[in-house]
Each structure stands twice: as structure tokens, then as C-alpha cells.
Design a protein around this motif. Structure first.
Motif, short mmCIF file in Angstrom:
data_model
loop_
_atom_site.label_atom_id
_atom_site.label_comp_id
_atom_site.label_asym_id
_atom_site.label_seq_id
_atom_site.Cartn_x
_atom_site.Cartn_y
_atom_site.Cartn_z
N GLN A 1 4.26 -6.26 -8.39
CA GLN A 1 3.89 -5.13 -7.58
C GLN A 1 3.14 -4.03 -8.23
O GLN A 1 2.26 -4.28 -9.21
N TRP A 2 3.38 -2.74 -8.14
CA TRP A 2 2.62 -1.70 -8.71
C TRP A 2 3.40 -1.44 -10.25
O TRP A 2 4.46 -1.59 -10.28
N ALA B 1 0.83 -1.34 0.08
CA ALA B 1 0.01 -0.05 0.07
C ALA B 1 0.84 1.39 0.03
O ALA B 1 0.51 2.34 -0.59
N ASP B 2 1.99 1.37 0.71
CA ASP B 2 2.76 2.38 0.73
C ASP B 2 3.57 2.80 -0.65
O ASP B 2 4.08 3.96 -0.83
N ILE C 1 4.02 5.94 -7.99
CA ILE C 1 4.07 4.72 -7.57
C ILE C 1 5.59 4.36 -7.32
O ILE C 1 6.44 5.12 -7.86
N VAL C 2 5.77 3.38 -6.78
CA VAL C 2 7.17 2.74 -6.88
C VAL C 2 7.08 1.44 -7.65
O VAL C 2 6.60 0.46 -7.25
N PRO C 3 7.49 1.82 -8.90
CA PRO C 3 7.33 0.80 -10.05
C PRO C 3 8.07 -0.75 -9.61
O PRO C 3 9.34 -0.82 -9.18
N PRO D 1 -6.80 6.41 -11.89
CA PRO D 1 -7.57 5.29 -11.39
C PRO D 1 -6.57 4.07 -11.06
O PRO D 1 -5.55 3.90 -11.62
N VAL D 2 -6.85 3.38 -9.92
CA VAL D 2 -6.13 2.36 -9.39
C VAL D 2 -7.02 0.81 -9.57
O VAL D 2 -8.33 0.89 -9.23
N PHE D 3 -6.32 -0.13 -9.96
CA PHE D 3 -7.09 -1.39 -10.17
C PHE D 3 -6.38 -2.54 -9.51
O PHE D 3 -4.87 -2.61 -9.60
N ASN D 4 -6.89 -3.44 -8.93
CA ASN D 4 -6.05 -4.52 -8.40
C ASN D 4 -6.26 -5.64 -9.45
O ASN D 4 -7.34 -6.10 -10.00
#
Length: 219
Positions: A79-80, A61-62, A181-183, A70-73
Motif C-alpha cells: 500500500q502506501w 486513495a483515502d 499517509i496511512v503507512p 510528490p506522489v508516485f505509483n
């Protein structure tokens, strides 16, 4: 015993414009089920998305620093990841119960290695040398400061031996968008693109390189 190579025909699909991420997830899931249940044709689907952040199953999450998009699972491994205009996302749906070129059957590690090799060979067509790095997901190129930047991301999911999700190649995205994000959980390295490497390739030229390199790895 070595499994025979896949004889299932492969469809190459290039979507015009931008494909909504939720729509892509639904379409992939449906086609993966059709491959497994009905023997549908295997598929490489090339798309471009609106700016989107996607979380893999290991995302922290951090590591979402700024949810400006927009954010998707995503449901894939990893990771991200950022997807957006100027980036070619390739969704690969193969029946991994069969061998594909140099990739043996039922070997997910070899399949991921094959995706990496596919990207490496495609980038080589632009005289861009991309390399793997132990402990770092994706493909990396040298920068002028003597460090390395990420030019392509890889994240897969396998459902009943059918693959989905795949790769993301940075052709000419807005690299500032990655700062939200932290890619892939890696903060100490930057992100680059073909244009960032001085290669002013079009999306169509990137697609041609991907298609040409495919057969060298997956047969």
C-alpha cells in the motif's frame, strides 16, 4: 529437486546524496530487464530519496491524507509508503529462478521472509529487536507505552522471476512525514526509527550492518 544456489556475482551500490524516485524506478526496471535478457549481475542498491509518497498496487486513495510531497505509483506490492532523508531504501534485484542462501528458487513467499530476516539481523547488530507480526507488513519494535511501532517496510515486485523494489529502514527520518499517509494501510500503530529507539547510528553504520547481515540470509 532443489535448485543450485545462484552463482551470479552481486553488486553492492551505495548512491551518494539523494536519488530522484522516478530515476530509481527507471534504473531498476532497466537493470531487471538486463538480468533477465543478458545475465547482468545481481544488485543491492542502497539509496536515499527526497520526501516522497509511493503507492503500491493495493493502495487506497483515502489512505493518502496529505499530498504535501510528490506522489508516485510504485508498481510494487503493498500500500502506501513514505521515503525520505534519513531512511535507507534498499532495492534488491535478484534472479529468483536460482536459490540464494536459505531462500529456495521460485518461492516469492520465502524471498519476502528472507528480506524480513535480513532486516531483523541487521537491526540486531544495534541491539534492536525487530519482529514480524501476522497480518501486518514490515518489522515492528516495542515502544515505551507497551505498544509497537514500525521500523522497517518491505514491498517487492517480481518480473519474470527477477525481483525489484525491496526494503526501507528508518535510520533517522522526520517521523512527522509519515502522517501524510496511512503507512501500509495500518492506522492503529506508530512509526519509529533507530534514533527513535535511542540508537544514534549513522547511515554508514546502517549500511555496514545491512551488508554484514546479507550473507547470513542470502549467502
Amino acid at each position: 529437486m532443489t535448485a543450485p544456489p545462484s552463482t551470479c556475482p552481486l553488486d553492492w551500490i551505495v548512491s551518494e546524496g539523494r536519488t530522484p524516485y522516478a530515476e530509481a524506478l527507471s534504473a531498476m526496471e532497466a537493470h531487471v530487464a538486463a538480468i533477465r535478457a543478458e545475465g547482468a549481475r545481481e544488485r543491492v542498491w542502497l539509496v536515499e530519496h527526497d520526501p516522497t509518497y509511493t503507492a503500491g498496487t493495493s493502495a487506497k486513495a483515502d489512505d493518502l491524507r496529505d499530498a504535501r510531497f510528490p506522489v508516485f505509483n510504485a508498481g510494487r506490492g503493498g500500500q502506501w509508503t513514505y521515503h525520505g532523508p534519513g531512511q535507507r531504501t534498499g532495492y534488491v534485484m535478484l534472479d529468483l529462478q536460482n536459490a540464494h542462501g536459505s531462500v529456495p528458487a521460485r518461492d516469492i513467499r520465502a524471498y519476502v521472509h528472507g528480506l524480513e530476516e535480513w532486516m531483523i539481523r541487521a537491526l540486531d547488530r544495534f541491539n534492536v529487536r525487530a519482529e514480524r507480526r501476522e497480518g501486518r507488513v514490515g518489522l515492528w519494535v516495542a515502544n515505551r507505552a507497551g505498544g509497537e511501532d514500525k521500523i522497517a517496510a518491505i514491498g517487492v515486485r517480481v518480473t519474470r522471476w527477477v525481483s525489484w523494489h525491496g526494503v526501507a529502514l528508518n535510520v533517522d527520518p522526520d517521523l512527522d512525514h509519515f502522517s501524510g499517509i496511512v503507512p501500509c494501510g495500518i492506522s492503529e500503530f506508530g512509526v519509529t526509527s533507530l534514533h527513535g529507539q535511542g540508537v544514534l547510528a549513522t547511515m554508514e553504520e546502517a549500511d555496514a550492518a545491512l551488508k554484514a547481515a546479507w550473507g547470513e540470509v542470502f549467502g
